[in-house]
Design a protein around this motif. Structure first.
Motif, PDB file in Angstrom:
ATOM      1  N   ARG A  30     -55.598  37.292  61.962  1.00  0.00           N
ATOM      2  CA  ARG A  30     -55.938  38.588  61.349  1.00  0.00           C
ATOM      3  C   ARG A  30     -55.176  39.724  62.032  1.00  0.00           C
ATOM      4  O   ARG A  30     -54.660  40.621  61.380  1.00  0.00           O
ATOM      5  CB  ARG A  30     -57.460  38.824  61.435  1.00  0.00           C
ATOM      6  N   ARG A  31     -55.107  39.679  63.354  1.00  0.00           N
ATOM      7  CA  ARG A  31     -54.364  40.714  64.087  1.00  0.00           C
ATOM      8  C   ARG A  31     -52.878  40.697  63.721  1.00  0.00           C
ATOM      9  O   ARG A  31     -52.215  41.723  63.759  1.00  0.00           O
ATOM     10  CB  ARG A  31     -54.524  40.512  65.598  1.00  0.00           C
ATOM     11  N   ASN A  32     -52.372  39.540  63.348  1.00  0.00           N
ATOM     12  CA  ASN A  32     -50.957  39.412  62.977  1.00  0.00           C
ATOM     13  C   ASN A  32     -50.702  39.685  61.497  1.00  0.00           C
ATOM     14  O   ASN A  32     -49.606  39.421  61.001  1.00  0.00           O
ATOM     15  CB  ASN A  32     -50.429  38.033  63.366  1.00  0.00           C
ATOM     16  N   GLY A  33     -51.713  40.175  60.784  1.00  0.00           N
ATOM     17  CA  GLY A  33     -51.487  40.614  59.410  1.00  0.00           C
ATOM     18  C   GLY A  33     -52.061  39.746  58.313  1.00  0.00           C
ATOM     19  O   GLY A  33     -52.008  40.125  57.150  1.00  0.00           O
ATOM     20  N   GLU A  34     -52.601  38.564  58.636  1.00  0.00           N
ATOM     21  CA  GLU A  34     -53.225  37.757  57.582  1.00  0.00           C
ATOM     22  C   GLU A  34     -54.474  38.483  57.107  1.00  0.00           C
ATOM     23  O   GLU A  34     -55.288  38.943  57.910  1.00  0.00           O
ATOM     24  CB  GLU A  34     -53.604  36.370  58.112  1.00  0.00           C
ATOM     25  N   LEU A  35     -54.607  38.619  55.802  1.00  0.00           N
ATOM     26  CA  LEU A  35     -55.738  39.347  55.229  1.00  0.00           C
ATOM     27  C   LEU A  35     -56.859  38.396  54.835  1.00  0.00           C
ATOM     28  O   LEU A  35     -56.599  37.274  54.392  1.00  0.00           O
ATOM     29  CB  LEU A  35     -55.280  40.141  54.004  1.00  0.00           C
ATOM     30  N   HIS A  39     -63.344  35.339  46.941  1.00  0.00           N
ATOM     31  CA  HIS A  39     -63.356  34.615  45.670  1.00  0.00           C
ATOM     32  C   HIS A  39     -64.254  35.393  44.707  1.00  0.00           C
ATOM     33  O   HIS A  39     -65.430  35.610  44.989  1.00  0.00           O
ATOM     34  CB  HIS A  39     -63.884  33.197  45.889  1.00  0.00           C
ATOM     35  N   VAL A  40     -63.679  35.835  43.592  1.00  0.00           N
ATOM     36  CA  VAL A  40     -64.396  36.647  42.611  1.00  0.00           C
ATOM     37  C   VAL A  40     -64.302  35.965  41.254  1.00  0.00           C
ATOM     38  O   VAL A  40     -63.241  35.950  40.639  1.00  0.00           O
ATOM     39  CB  VAL A  40     -63.805  38.077  42.519  1.00  0.00           C
ATOM     40  N   GLY A  41     -65.376  35.362  40.806  1.00  0.00           N
ATOM     41  CA  GLY A  41     -65.425  34.790  39.464  1.00  0.00           C
ATOM     42  C   GLY A  41     -64.263  33.896  39.103  1.00  0.00           C
ATOM     43  O   GLY A  41     -63.690  34.035  38.033  1.00  0.00           O
ATOM     44  N   GLY A  42     -63.880  32.986  39.977  1.00  0.00           N
ATOM     45  CA  GLY A  42     -62.799  32.052  39.689  1.00  0.00           C
ATOM     46  C   GLY A  42     -61.423  32.529  40.123  1.00  0.00           C
ATOM     47  O   GLY A  42     -60.428  31.844  39.889  1.00  0.00           O
ATOM     48  N   HIS A  43     -61.335  33.687  40.736  1.00  0.00           N
ATOM     49  CA  HIS A  43     -60.060  34.265  41.164  1.00  0.00           C
ATOM     50  C   HIS A  43     -60.145  34.630  42.645  1.00  0.00           C
ATOM     51  O   HIS A  43     -61.169  35.115  43.110  1.00  0.00           O
ATOM     52  CB  HIS A  43     -59.731  35.528  40.357  1.00  0.00           C
ATOM     53  N   ASP A  44     -59.043  34.414  43.371  1.00  0.00           N
ATOM     54  CA  ASP A  44     -58.985  34.790  44.780  1.00  0.00           C
ATOM     55  C   ASP A  44     -58.205  36.083  44.943  1.00  0.00           C
ATOM     56  O   ASP A  44     -57.131  36.260  44.354  1.00  0.00           O
ATOM     57  CB  ASP A  44     -58.305  33.696  45.616  1.00  0.00           C
ATOM     58  N   PHE A  45     -58.758  36.980  45.769  1.00  0.00           N
ATOM     59  CA  PHE A  45     -58.142  38.269  46.052  1.00  0.00           C
ATOM     60  C   PHE A  45     -58.050  38.471  47.552  1.00  0.00           C
ATOM     61  O   PHE A  45     -59.001  38.180  48.276  1.00  0.00           O
ATOM     62  CB  PHE A  45     -58.981  39.421  45.473  1.00  0.00           C
ATOM     63  N   GLU A  46     -56.902  38.987  48.007  1.00  0.00           N
ATOM     64  CA  GLU A  46     -56.778  39.415  49.396  1.00  0.00           C
ATOM     65  C   GLU A  46     -57.471  40.764  49.535  1.00  0.00           C
ATOM     66  O   GLU A  46     -57.372  41.613  48.642  1.00  0.00           O
ATOM     67  CB  GLU A  46     -55.310  39.592  49.794  1.00  0.00           C
ATOM     68  N   VAL A  53     -57.767  48.067  48.514  1.00  0.00           N
ATOM     69  CA  VAL A  53     -57.640  47.302  47.271  1.00  0.00           C
ATOM     70  C   VAL A  53     -57.960  45.833  47.505  1.00  0.00           C
ATOM     71  O   VAL A  53     -57.893  45.326  48.623  1.00  0.00           O
ATOM     72  CB  VAL A  53     -56.207  47.398  46.668  1.00  0.00           C
ATOM     73  N   LEU A  54     -58.297  45.165  46.406  1.00  0.00           N
ATOM     74  CA  LEU A  54     -58.309  43.706  46.343  1.00  0.00           C
ATOM     75  C   LEU A  54     -57.069  43.346  45.547  1.00  0.00           C
ATOM     76  O   LEU A  54     -56.890  43.835  44.428  1.00  0.00           O
ATOM     77  CB  LEU A  54     -59.566  43.188  45.631  1.00  0.00           C
ATOM     78  N   ARG A  55     -56.215  42.509  46.096  1.00  0.00           N
ATOM     79  CA  ARG A  55     -54.962  42.126  45.441  1.00  0.00           C
ATOM     80  C   ARG A  55     -55.023  40.647  45.100  1.00  0.00           C
ATOM     81  O   ARG A  55     -55.208  39.810  45.972  1.00  0.00           O
ATOM     82  CB  ARG A  55     -53.771  42.412  46.370  1.00  0.00           C
ATOM     83  N   HIS A  56     -54.862  40.320  43.818  1.00  0.00           N
ATOM     84  CA  HIS A  56     -54.923  38.927  43.359  1.00  0.00           C
ATOM     85  C   HIS A  56     -53.917  38.096  44.145  1.00  0.00           C
ATOM     86  O   HIS A  56     -52.763  38.489  44.309  1.00  0.00           O
ATOM     87  CB  HIS A  56     -54.625  38.867  41.857  1.00  0.00           C
ATOM     88  N   ILE A 112     -67.298  46.846  55.879  1.00  0.00           N
ATOM     89  CA  ILE A 112     -67.364  46.328  57.256  1.00  0.00           C
ATOM     90  C   ILE A 112     -67.597  44.824  57.242  1.00  0.00           C
ATOM     91  O   ILE A 112     -67.062  44.101  58.076  1.00  0.00           O
ATOM     92  CB  ILE A 112     -68.435  47.066  58.083  1.00  0.00           C
ATOM     93  N   HIS A 113     -68.364  44.333  56.284  1.00  0.00           N
ATOM     94  CA  HIS A 113     -68.541  42.885  56.141  1.00  0.00           C
ATOM     95  C   HIS A 113     -67.246  42.227  55.661  1.00  0.00           C
ATOM     96  O   HIS A 113     -66.908  41.134  56.076  1.00  0.00           O
ATOM     97  CB  HIS A 113     -69.665  42.563  55.146  1.00  0.00           C
ATOM     98  N   LEU A 114     -66.546  42.892  54.733  1.00  0.00           N
ATOM     99  CA  LEU A 114     -65.332  42.317  54.163  1.00  0.00           C
ATOM    100  C   LEU A 114     -64.211  42.195  55.194  1.00  0.00           C
ATOM    101  O   LEU A 114     -63.517  41.189  55.239  1.00  0.00           O
ATOM    102  CB  LEU A 114     -64.837  43.164  52.981  1.00  0.00           C
ATOM    103  N   ASP A 115     -64.016  43.240  55.990  1.00  0.00           N
ATOM    104  CA  ASP A 115     -62.918  43.237  56.963  1.00  0.00           C
ATOM    105  C   ASP A 115     -63.224  44.183  58.122  1.00  0.00           C
ATOM    106  O   ASP A 115     -62.749  45.320  58.156  1.00  0.00           O
ATOM    107  CB  ASP A 115     -61.599  43.639  56.287  1.00  0.00           C
ATOM    108  N   PRO A 116     -64.033  43.725  59.076  1.00  0.00           N
ATOM    109  CA  PRO A 116     -64.402  44.613  60.185  1.00  0.00           C
ATOM    110  C   PRO A 116     -63.202  45.088  60.998  1.00  0.00           C
ATOM    111  O   PRO A 116     -63.173  46.233  61.452  1.00  0.00           O
ATOM    112  CB  PRO A 116     -65.356  43.762  61.030  1.00  0.00           C
ATOM    113  N   LEU A 117     -62.192  44.252  61.155  1.00  0.00           N
ATOM    114  CA  LEU A 117     -61.002  44.647  61.896  1.00  0.00           C
ATOM    115  C   LEU A 117     -60.235  45.727  61.134  1.00  0.00           C
ATOM    116  O   LEU A 117     -59.819  46.742  61.699  1.00  0.00           O
ATOM    117  CB  LEU A 117     -60.108  43.437  62.167  1.00  0.00           C
ATOM    118  N   GLY A 118     -60.053  45.542  59.844  1.00  0.00           N
ATOM    119  CA  GLY A 118     -59.339  46.520  59.026  1.00  0.00           C
ATOM    120  C   GLY A 118     -60.040  47.871  58.995  1.00  0.00           C
ATOM    121  O   GLY A 118     -59.392  48.914  59.079  1.00  0.00           O
ATOM    122  N   VAL A 119     -61.370  47.859  58.904  1.00  0.00           N
ATOM    123  CA  VAL A 119     -62.124  49.117  58.894  1.00  0.00           C
ATOM    124  C   VAL A 119     -62.004  49.797  60.252  1.00  0.00           C
ATOM    125  O   VAL A 119     -61.792  51.004  60.333  1.00  0.00           O
ATOM    126  CB  VAL A 119     -63.602  48.881  58.505  1.00  0.00           C
TER     127      VAL A 119
END
Length: 182
Positions: A30-35, A39-46, A53-56, A112-119
């Motif tokens: 995560r620190r090296n940039g992996e987001l 999973h949203v209704g059959g689709h994965d988003f970063e 944003v959520l990016r497909h 904060i739950h989605l990405d505590p490091l990013g926040v």
């Protein structure tokens, strides 16, 4: 702490509790940039909290802008309508008179739950600032609710009745005008 983290004393020396409770490989990725991914209704988003944003994962043109998504009434969750087929956020009219097909209500945990490091980074805080209370997770699953299980069917029903009443009133007005013209 050694017992809790499953490491020996030498391995934990110099590390914080938060670092020990978070998978070090996951934290490093995560620190090296992996987001993180959701999973949203059959689709994965970063989850790109820096851009809000959520990016497909497979179609980067499909973006859900989180800046314009309202939080739930308690401010703990983020809700929006989503088309399962297209994998896109859907905007409903102000007074919908029908339930859209293949659309669900999506509920995400707050940022904060989605990405505590990013926040933490977006606020200028240390990467680990939120992780004691909100451990880093690289995979999430959004809660998906069928529209029939929300308040929307009742709203649609009321809007349909109001629309029928308005149409009836317009027809009465037209027939009165027609009688006065003769």
């Amino acid at each position: 702490m050694a017992k809790l983290s499953g490491l020996n004393e030498a391995e934990i020396r110099g590390r914080t509790d938060t670092e020990l409770l978070t998978d070090p490989g996951m934290l490093e990725r995560r620190r090296n940039g992996e987001l993180p991914v959701i999973h949203v209704g059959g689709h994965d988003f970063e989850i790109d909290w820096n851009e809000r944003v959520l990016r497909h994962v497979y179609d980067s043109r499909k973006i859900i802008n989180l800046r314009s998504v309202p939080s739930s009434s308690e401010g703990k969750e983020i809700d929006f309508y989503f088309c399962i087929g297209s994998g896109e956020r859907i905007y409903l009219p102000a007074a919908p008179t029908r339930l859209p097909e293949n659309v669900v209500l999506v509920t995400l945990p707050n940022e904060i739950h989605l990405d505590p490091l990013g926040v933490a980074r977006s606020l200028g805080l240390d990467d680990l600032y939120f992780m004691r209370k909100y451990p880093l997770q690289m995979r999430h699953v959004a809660r998906v609710t069928q529209l029939k299980d929300t308040a929307l069917p009742e709203i649609v029903r009321r809007n349909q009745i109001e629309k029928e009443i308005a149409i009836g009133e317009r027809q009465k007005t037209k027939s009165r005008r027609a009688k006065h013209i003769k």
